[in-house]
Design an enzyme around this catalytic site. Structure first.
Site, PDB file in Angstrom:
ATOM      1  N   HIS A  27      36.323  89.418  18.124  1.00 22.26           N
ATOM      2  CA  HIS A  27      35.332  90.101  18.953  1.00 22.26           C
ATOM      3  C   HIS A  27      34.459  89.080  19.690  1.00 22.26           C
ATOM      4  O   HIS A  27      34.140  89.253  20.867  1.00 22.26           O
ATOM      5  CB  HIS A  27      34.421  90.977  18.083  1.00 22.26           C
ATOM      6  CG  HIS A  27      35.133  92.071  17.341  1.00 22.26           C
ATOM      7  ND1 HIS A  27      35.217  92.098  15.979  1.00 22.26           N
ATOM      8  CD2 HIS A  27      35.791  93.174  17.776  1.00 22.26           C
ATOM      9  CE1 HIS A  27      35.877  93.187  15.597  1.00 22.26           C
ATOM     10  NE2 HIS A  27      36.249  93.849  16.663  1.00 22.26           N
TER      11      HIS A  27
ATOM     12  N   ARG B  70      40.362  94.974   9.338  1.00 20.51           N
ATOM     13  CA  ARG B  70      41.118  95.543   8.219  1.00 20.51           C
ATOM     14  C   ARG B  70      41.643  94.465   7.266  1.00 20.51           C
ATOM     15  O   ARG B  70      42.059  94.801   6.152  1.00 20.51           O
ATOM     16  CB  ARG B  70      42.269  96.415   8.725  1.00 20.51           C
ATOM     17  CG  ARG B  70      41.764  97.682   9.403  1.00 20.51           C
ATOM     18  CD  ARG B  70      42.838  98.708   9.642  1.00 20.51           C
ATOM     19  NE  ARG B  70      42.259 100.012   9.954  1.00 20.51           N
ATOM     20  CZ  ARG B  70      42.069 100.502  11.188  1.00 20.51           C
ATOM     21  NH1 ARG B  70      42.422  99.796  12.243  1.00 20.51           N
ATOM     22  NH2 ARG B  70      41.526 101.687  11.373  1.00 20.51           N
TER      23      ARG B  70
HETATM   24  P1  AMP Z   1      38.096  97.017  17.078  1.00 25.38           P
HETATM   25  O1  AMP Z   1      36.690  96.718  16.682  1.00 25.38           O
HETATM   26  O2  AMP Z   1      39.113  96.671  16.041  1.00 25.38           O
HETATM   27  O3  AMP Z   1      38.256  98.393  17.669  1.00 25.38           O
HETATM   28  O4  AMP Z   1      38.425  96.023  18.276  1.00 25.38           O
HETATM   29  C1  AMP Z   1      37.580  95.931  19.395  1.00 25.38           C
HETATM   30  C2  AMP Z   1      38.238  95.040  20.420  1.00 25.38           C
HETATM   31  O5  AMP Z   1      38.484  93.753  19.858  1.00 25.38           O
HETATM   32  C3  AMP Z   1      39.599  95.586  20.890  1.00 25.38           C
HETATM   33  O6  AMP Z   1      39.726  95.355  22.279  1.00 25.38           O
HETATM   34  C4  AMP Z   1      40.570  94.733  20.104  1.00 25.38           C
HETATM   35  O7  AMP Z   1      41.814  94.594  20.762  1.00 25.38           O
HETATM   36  C5  AMP Z   1      39.830  93.412  20.037  1.00 25.38           C
HETATM   37  N1  AMP Z   1      40.311  92.573  18.931  1.00 25.38           N
HETATM   38  C6  AMP Z   1      40.555  92.965  17.653  1.00 25.38           C
HETATM   39  N2  AMP Z   1      41.045  91.932  16.935  1.00 25.38           N
HETATM   40  C7  AMP Z   1      41.104  90.881  17.780  1.00 25.38           C
HETATM   41  C8  AMP Z   1      41.523  89.512  17.634  1.00 25.38           C
HETATM   42  N3  AMP Z   1      41.992  89.045  16.478  1.00 25.38           N
HETATM   43  N4  AMP Z   1      41.453  88.708  18.728  1.00 25.38           N
HETATM   44  C9  AMP Z   1      40.993  89.175  19.910  1.00 25.38           C
HETATM   45  N5  AMP Z   1      40.574  90.442  20.105  1.00 25.38           N
HETATM   46  C10 AMP Z   1      40.632  91.277  19.058  1.00 25.38           C
END
Ligand code: AMP
Length: 277
Positions: A34, A187
């Site tokens: 993030h 996760r």
């Molecule tokens: P989430 O909080 O899991 O819904 O993810 C929010 C944003 O962060 C989404 O655009 C995801 O694709 C991105 N994201 C999640 N994991 C990663 C990562 N390891 N590297 C880069 N972006 C990520």
């Protein structure tokens, strides 16, 4: 950093049309992935622009019986991270504020969303498209940043923006990883030490596939399956090779073919992908 917790407060806050606003939508439990997106947002917004982060654990995108209740919500830590990264606006509404009890309108992408994650997680992308549409309306950003780790989500959001004429630029951010290659994910926190020790097999299998000269999708997916199954705690959900933009199955590797996998370790489902060709 301005923190806003309700949609009415957000509307009252309004926005300065002279400042470029770049949004990073998240579900919180912020990690280095993030943070890398927040930094990309800052580059695109410029020093005088406005970086907005939304944190909303969206009940609509969790299938029944999944991990909505146990999804981590470290609010103070998330706030500190946003502050340290120079975020200008943190929007973190509660579900009761975002959704009326008698809500009956949803946004659905009907082609790209059917496969891969959509097949394994019915209703997931309908929830994603609905909340992203609401966030786009509420925050009216000039651009929004999404991670390539969720490549299908990225493709669907691009389609949503095109089909519904949102004047919003979609920017992709590369996947941030642990030193052993495991893609960062909120996760990962659920993994037992044994599962965590075996999870890097996913990245190893993808890298080996990308390094091989094999052009047959069937051969590649078979090799990836064998490699991942060598980890006793891994249970494969899917191993697929698709076009990175149309998400159609590819039988042979051509430019922008994407190898995508979803693997369970215990109850935790991990996804990752790599471009081939
Ligand atoms: P989430 O909080 O899991 O819904 O993810 C929010 C944003 O962060 C989404 O655009 C995801 O694709 C991105 N994201 C999640 N994991 C990663 C990562 N390891 N590297 C880069 N972006 C990520």
């Amino acid at each position: 950093m301005k923190i806003i917790g309700t949609t009415s407060e957000l509307r009252a806050y309004g926005r300065d049309p002279k400042r470029r606003r770049v949004l990073v939508p998240t579900m919180g439990a912020l990690h280095a992935g993030h943070i890398s997106l927040i930094r990309i947002a800052r580059e695109h917004a410029g020093k005088k622009g406005e970086v907005a982060v939304s944190i909303f654990v969206n009940p609509l995108q969790f299938e029944p019986g999944s991990d909505f209740d146990r999804y981590p919500r470290p609010e103070t830590q998330d706030e500190e991270i946003c502050r340290a990264e120079g975020v200008d606006l943190l929007f973190r509404p509660l579900p009761g504020d975002m959704y009326a009890n008698d809500r009956s309108t949803f946004v659905e992408e009907t082609t790209l969303a059917e496969k891969l994650e959509g097949a394994s997680r019915p209703g997931h992308f309908r929830g994603v498209c609905t909340v992203v549409t609401k966030l786009f309306h509420l925050l009216a950003p000039e651009a929004a940043v999404f991670g390539e780790k969720d490549f299908q989500q990225l493709a669907i959001i691009r389609r949503l923006v095109r089909d519904l004429d949102f004047p919003i630029e979609i920017i992709a951010g590369p996947t941030a990883r642990e030193p052993d290659g495991l893609a960062l994910s909120s996760r990962n926190f659920y993994l037992t030490p044994e599962e965590r020790a075996q999870a890097p097999v996913i990245r190893a299998a993808l890298l080996e596939a990308a390094a091989s000269n094999e052009k047959s999708a069937r051969e590649i997916t078979a090799a990836v399956r064998r490699r991942i199954e060598s980890a006793p705690l891994a249970r494969i959900d899917y191993v697929s090779i698709v076009g990175a933009d149309d998400l159609q199955i590819r039988l042979t590797i051509e430019p922008r073919s994407l190898l995508a996998v979803a693997v369970f370790f215990g109850r935790t489902r991990l996804i990752d992908n790599i471009l081939l060709g």
